[in-house]
Design a protein around this motif. Structure first.
Motif, short mmCIF file in Angstrom:
data_model
loop_
_atom_site.label_atom_id
_atom_site.label_comp_id
_atom_site.label_asym_id
_atom_site.label_seq_id
_atom_site.Cartn_x
_atom_site.Cartn_y
_atom_site.Cartn_z
N ARG A 72 0.83 -1.21 0.00
CA ARG A 72 0.00 0.00 0.00
C ARG A 72 0.86 1.25 0.00
O ARG A 72 0.64 2.18 -0.78
CB ARG A 72 -0.94 0.00 1.21
N VAL A 80 0.92 3.94 -3.08
CA VAL A 80 0.53 5.33 -2.83
C VAL A 80 1.69 6.28 -3.08
O VAL A 80 1.52 7.33 -3.73
CB VAL A 80 -0.02 5.49 -1.38
N ASN A 88 2.29 6.49 -6.80
CA ASN A 88 1.18 7.21 -7.43
C ASN A 88 1.33 8.72 -7.21
O ASN A 88 1.02 9.50 -8.10
CB ASN A 88 -0.16 6.72 -6.87
N TYR A 134 -1.73 -4.28 -3.94
CA TYR A 134 -2.53 -3.11 -3.63
C TYR A 134 -2.62 -2.28 -4.91
O TYR A 134 -1.63 -2.12 -5.63
CB TYR A 134 -1.89 -2.28 -2.51
N ILE A 171 -4.17 1.35 -6.83
CA ILE A 171 -4.74 2.68 -6.66
C ILE A 171 -4.98 3.25 -8.06
O ILE A 171 -4.11 3.19 -8.92
CB ILE A 171 -3.84 3.60 -5.80
N THR A 198 -6.27 6.56 -10.34
CA THR A 198 -6.45 8.01 -10.33
C THR A 198 -6.97 8.44 -11.70
O THR A 198 -6.49 7.96 -12.73
CB THR A 198 -5.12 8.73 -10.03
N GLN A 248 -9.52 9.72 -6.80
CA GLN A 248 -8.71 8.53 -6.61
C GLN A 248 -9.53 7.46 -5.91
O GLN A 248 -10.43 7.77 -5.16
CB GLN A 248 -7.50 8.81 -5.72
#
Length: 183
Positions: free
Chosen positions: A51, A55, A58, A157, A159, A161, A182
């Protein structure tokens, strides 16, 4: 009397053996439970690391895409890549309802070259990029989507956007990507 005493000696040994079996069973159960707790803690740590990696990467990618300066002129610049590929029709938009604009044609995977020590620490990072539009829509209606995935030891994980595009017409033309949301 002698006979009664001999019978009691054997039963005491059986009683002691039963007590030892109970203690050994309890010890084995404690080892099993501690192993399970350790495994869960390791999985949780790996998931947290995935994670954090996703993050963090990103945020770096978002900073590159939304930077206020122009497209740049270097080929390794992500903003220039987006501008060049979309503006010059080198990259089709994604729209699952239109033929020739599906996942296979529209999704691009960015190469993330990392040295092995960074890969061991951060895990595998994969970035998938595509842009969404409709037929005959102007480019300022386009939405850029980035999916950053970090994985390590069977944990992942993701993510996602989304960025909206604003085009400043003028000399030179400037594309500004702004973060929409996001997940």
């Amino acid at each position: 009397m002698e006979r009664l005493r001999k019978r009691n000696e054997g039963s005491a040994l059986i009683f002691v053996m039963c007590i030892l079996c109970v203690f050994m069973t309890a010890a084995l159960i404690m080892i099993l439970v501690s192993y399970q707790v350790l495994t869960n803690a390791q999985q949780s740590a790996v998931k947290d690391q995935c994670r954090i990696s996703a993050v963090s990467f990103n945020k770096l990618l978002e900073k590159e895409i939304t930077a206020p300066e122009g497209q740049g002129i270097r080929d390794d610049n992500i903003r220039y890549f987006l501008y060049d590929q979309i503006k010059n029709d080198k990259w089709v938009y994604y729209n699952e309802k239109e033929e020739g604009h599906g996942e296979k044609e529209a999704f691009r995977t960015l190469d993330i070259e990392m040295i092995q020590s960074a890969k061991d620490t951060l895990g595998d990072i994969k970035v998938t990029v595509y842009w969404e539009s409709q037929k005959d829509d102007p480019l300022d209606k386009a939405v850029l989507v980035t999916k950053v995935s970090a994985g390590s030891r069977k944990q992942e994980y993701h993510i996602t956007t989304r960025y909206s595009l604003k085009i400043n017409t003028g000399e030179p033309e400037q594309w500004i990507w702004a973060t929409k949301w996001q997940e």
